[in-house]
Design a protein around this motif. Sequence first.
Motif, short mmCIF file in Angstrom:
data_model
loop_
_atom_site.label_atom_id
_atom_site.label_comp_id
_atom_site.label_asym_id
_atom_site.label_seq_id
_atom_site.Cartn_x
_atom_site.Cartn_y
_atom_site.Cartn_z
N ILE A 12 53.34 38.36 48.64
CA ILE A 12 51.90 38.74 48.66
C ILE A 12 51.29 38.79 47.26
O ILE A 12 51.98 39.48 46.59
N THR A 13 50.25 38.05 47.13
CA THR A 13 49.49 38.29 45.86
C THR A 13 48.19 38.82 46.31
O THR A 13 47.54 38.48 47.39
N LEU A 14 47.64 39.80 45.54
CA LEU A 14 46.27 40.61 45.58
C LEU A 14 45.59 39.94 44.49
O LEU A 14 45.72 39.75 43.33
N ALA A 15 44.10 39.60 45.00
CA ALA A 15 43.28 39.25 44.10
C ALA A 15 41.70 39.90 44.36
O ALA A 15 41.87 40.42 45.32
N SER A 16 41.14 39.90 43.37
CA SER A 16 39.68 40.29 43.59
C SER A 16 38.71 39.72 42.28
O SER A 16 39.33 39.27 41.44
N PRO A 17 37.42 39.75 42.76
CA PRO A 17 36.50 39.25 41.65
C PRO A 17 36.65 39.62 40.29
O PRO A 17 36.74 38.81 39.28
N GLN A 18 36.69 40.89 40.04
CA GLN A 18 37.03 41.20 38.54
C GLN A 18 38.65 41.66 38.04
O GLN A 18 38.77 41.75 37.05
N GLY A 19 39.52 41.44 39.14
CA GLY A 19 40.74 41.81 38.63
C GLY A 19 41.20 43.46 38.65
O GLY A 19 40.25 44.09 38.67
N GLY A 20 42.24 43.72 38.41
CA GLY A 20 42.49 45.05 38.18
C GLY A 20 42.42 45.87 39.58
O GLY A 20 42.85 45.46 40.65
N ARG A 21 42.22 46.93 39.38
CA ARG A 21 42.56 48.13 40.80
C ARG A 21 41.13 48.14 41.46
O ARG A 21 40.12 48.34 40.71
N PRO A 22 41.00 47.33 42.69
CA PRO A 22 39.73 47.42 43.48
C PRO A 22 39.46 48.82 43.70
O PRO A 22 40.19 49.39 44.08
N PRO A 23 38.17 48.93 44.05
CA PRO A 23 37.72 50.27 44.85
C PRO A 23 37.94 50.53 46.15
O PRO A 23 37.67 49.76 46.97
N LEU A 24 38.61 51.60 46.54
CA LEU A 24 38.95 51.97 47.69
C LEU A 24 37.61 52.75 48.58
O LEU A 24 37.12 53.66 47.86
N ASP A 25 37.15 52.24 49.57
CA ASP A 25 36.08 53.00 50.21
C ASP A 25 36.57 54.60 50.76
O ASP A 25 37.58 54.78 51.12
N LEU B 269 50.92 46.70 42.96
CA LEU B 269 50.23 45.54 43.25
C LEU B 269 48.88 45.53 43.27
O LEU B 269 48.16 44.77 42.69
N LEU B 270 48.28 46.78 43.94
CA LEU B 270 46.95 47.04 44.13
C LEU B 270 46.48 47.43 42.91
O LEU B 270 45.20 47.00 42.51
N GLY B 271 47.26 48.07 41.85
CA GLY B 271 46.65 48.51 40.59
C GLY B 271 46.42 47.20 39.69
O GLY B 271 45.78 47.53 38.46
N ALA B 272 46.72 46.15 40.09
CA ALA B 272 47.01 45.07 39.18
C ALA B 272 46.57 43.75 39.89
O ALA B 272 47.11 42.73 39.62
#
Length: 229
Positions: free
Chosen positions: A41-54, A79-82
């Motif tokens: 599993i790889t996690l990605a987000s537009p800005q990288g780093g830790r994404p905001p949790l609702d 993983l979530l933090g990076a």
Amino acid sequence: MKILIVLTSHGELGDTGRKTGFWLEELATPYYHFRDVGWDITLASPQGGRPPLDPKSNEPQFQTERTRRFEADVDAEALLGATARLDSVSVDDFDAVFYPGGHGPLWDLAEDPASIALIERMVRAGRPLALVCHAPGALRHATTPDGEPLVAGRQVTGFTDSEEDAMGLTEVVPFLVEDDLVARGAVFSRVRNFEPHVVVDGMLVTGQNPASSGPAAMELISMVRNTGA
């Protein structure tokens, strides 16, 4: 097998002063379905780093066995933090892609060029792609090679107008997932509010709401196994 999970980087709920982000259940349940079958599993987000949790998704009434498992899981939290920056990953490195929801994707993933390009590449290559809850809104600007809306004529689902109304956010969100996809020619189906509902159209899997995240993940796993993707 390698799977890319794409998360939002957007944490502001419009002009309300409240926070949003990804919905924890929609990450945690699929995460363990994928991990428990041995996928990388790889996690990605537009800005990288830790994404905001609702923060609402972590209130007691929305916590589940898997959300608690995730928060106690050192490896998962690392993983979530990076998360990787979305524009730095190559979709060709992955066998499947999964988008959890939460309201955040309506602001960033729906408009993000890297996300749009990823979705278009997966669909054109006939490779498995799943999006749940608000994440199907990320399909809105994706097109076919001839420039037509990607969802035109496709069977899809996503967070419904009535579910958004039940959340009291109809006038807050930048667009309504159901209305937007229908306007682009999608064949949209729904069940009762907050009941699980998953739609499969070719290699595209969509889920209606948080309760649909686990079933959508299982559909994606079966799809990969059956096609040898």
